[in-house]
Design a protein around this motif. Structure first.
Motif, mmCIF file in Angstrom:
data_model
loop_
_atom_site.group_PDB
_atom_site.id
_atom_site.type_symbol
_atom_site.label_atom_id
_atom_site.label_comp_id
_atom_site.label_asym_id
_atom_site.label_seq_id
_atom_site.Cartn_x
_atom_site.Cartn_y
_atom_site.Cartn_z
ATOM 1 N N ALA A 71 3.269 6.296 -4.627
ATOM 2 C CA ALA A 71 4.329 5.974 -3.671
ATOM 3 C C ALA A 71 4.155 6.738 -2.368
ATOM 4 N N GLU A 72 3.737 7.999 -2.455
ATOM 5 C CA GLU A 72 3.569 8.809 -1.248
ATOM 6 C C GLU A 72 2.444 8.276 -0.368
ATOM 7 N N VAL A 73 1.332 7.891 -0.983
ATOM 8 C CA VAL A 73 0.214 7.358 -0.212
ATOM 9 C C VAL A 73 0.612 6.043 0.460
ATOM 10 N N LEU A 74 1.252 5.184 -0.289
ATOM 11 C CA LEU A 74 1.646 3.892 0.270
ATOM 12 C C LEU A 74 2.648 4.045 1.405
ATOM 13 N N SER A 75 3.553 4.999 1.280
ATOM 14 C CA SER A 75 4.592 5.167 2.303
ATOM 15 C C SER A 75 4.017 5.547 3.654
ATOM 16 N N ALA A 76 2.824 6.137 3.674
ATOM 17 C CA ALA A 76 2.213 6.543 4.937
ATOM 18 C C ALA A 76 1.764 5.346 5.762
ATOM 19 N N PHE A 77 1.649 4.167 5.121
ATOM 20 C CA PHE A 77 1.093 3.004 5.825
ATOM 21 C C PHE A 77 1.987 1.777 5.750
ATOM 22 N N ARG A 78 3.133 1.870 5.146
ATOM 23 C CA ARG A 78 3.945 0.676 4.930
ATOM 24 C C ARG A 78 4.455 0.070 6.227
ATOM 25 N N ASP A 79 4.466 0.844 7.331
ATOM 26 C CA ASP A 79 4.904 0.313 8.621
ATOM 27 C C ASP A 79 3.756 -0.283 9.435
ATOM 28 N N ARG A 80 2.551 -0.239 8.911
ATOM 29 C CA ARG A 80 1.413 -0.836 9.615
ATOM 30 C C ARG A 80 1.443 -2.346 9.439
#
Length: 320
Positions: A71-80
């Motif tokens: 979840a932490e890794v994905l959250s870094a890019f979910r706004d891309r």
């Protein structure tokens, strides 16, 4: 990459590459790769022009400790908005977590081989498909798409040859579940160019309903030859791992995926546009080596582009 060379007759003009290194590549590493390092690696791949990623998997931390920060890794890019982010999910619990984390698509996977499915997920194929139907219902109305991966599509380390009809049947089941993207996975590097052509042709009737992707390992040194065979059949979607990271943890003698930079080199030199910068992919592959702390098997990262010039003073002159 610069100006494309003339295309090879029968090859597509463009191909889509999904980078699976952050998931398939890192899942078997013995030492945990930190969340900031994973994020930096994905960012370097974005900078190189890649836009499709299998970022992580929502699996039990006990089974795959490397993915405990999904979840932490994905959250870094979910706004891309320019990136398409997928995650592997093995069950309903993983699907719930993936949807909450904001994935664009969930990758569901089953094996064409019954033995490998039992070893890989401790379920029969029929049980896996019943679980997928429940996940499909969960995903309705969320905007999250489903993608299907077929493991051991070219052979099984336990059973040997895999009947092409088993691959076709599983692909048809995926289409019935509403999946619009199906990957044939060469889980243990048993694919050959002839098998690739056979399976792609056997699935030709599905091509209008779902995009077909190919995922090769280089276990026996013919990964790029298999890509070439796929291109000759007009397949435009491929999965690869930066530096050649990876290997299934639930099969013997598994080695790395086809390296992304090697794949891009082959395609661009064959007139197939990928939208990626080979120079920046080489830098990303070197970063991947630093992240995992060992030499990776990618070849182009060592040799450089074909036309990379060296000074004459960099090598000795022959005597005599």
């Amino acid at each position: 990459m610069g100006t494309l060379v003339p295309g090879i007759p029968g090859f597509p003009d463009r191909a889509v590459i999904t980078e699976v290194g952050p998931r398939d590549g890192l899942q078997s590493e013995p030492v945990f790769v930190s969340t900031p390092e994973k994020i930096a690696l994905i960012q370097s791949l974005l900078d190189a022009g890649l836009r499709h990623f299998e970022v992580t998997s929502f699996v039990s931390p006990r089974a795959v400790p490397q993915m405990r920060d999904a979840a932490e890794v994905l959250s870094a890019f979910r706004d891309r908005k320019d990136a398409h982010l997928t995650a592997l999910v093995p069950n309903m619990r993983g699907a719930e977590a993936a949807i909450e984390a904001g994935v664009d698509a969930m990758v569901l996977f089953a094996s064409a081989s019954e033995s490998h499915n039992l070893k890989n997920v401790n379920r029969s194929r029929a049980q896996s498909l019943r679980g997928f139907a429940d996940i499909a219902k969960l995903a309705e109305g969320t905007g999250v798409k489903l993608q299907g991966a077929i493991a051991t599509a070219f052979g099984c380390p336990f059973e040997g040859e895999v009947d092409v009809q088993a691959v076709v049947d599983l692909a048809c089941a995926y289409v019935d579940l509403g999946m619009d993207y199906i990957t044939l996975g060469d889980t243990t590097g048993m694919a050959t160019p002839a098998l690739v052509i056979q399976r792609v042709q056997a699935l030709r009737h599905l091509r209008g309903e779902a995009a077909l992707a190919l995922h090769f390992h280089n276990t026996r040194g013919v990964g790029l030859a298999c890509v070439y065979a796929g291109l000759s059949q007009g397949v435009t979607h491929y999965e690869s791992s930066i530096g050649g990271l990876g290997g299934c943890p639930f099969v013997p003698r598994a080695t790395g995926n086809v390296a992304t930079e090697d794949l891009v080199y082959l395609m661009e030199e064959s007139g197939v546009s990928t939208g990626a910068s080979l120079d920046l992919l080489i830098e990303a592959a070197k970063l991947a080596e630093r992240v995992v702390g060992r030499e990776l098997p990618g070849q182009v990262m060592k040799a450089g582009p074909r036309l990379a010039a060296a000074s004459m003073d960099s090598v000795r002159t022959a005597n005599g």
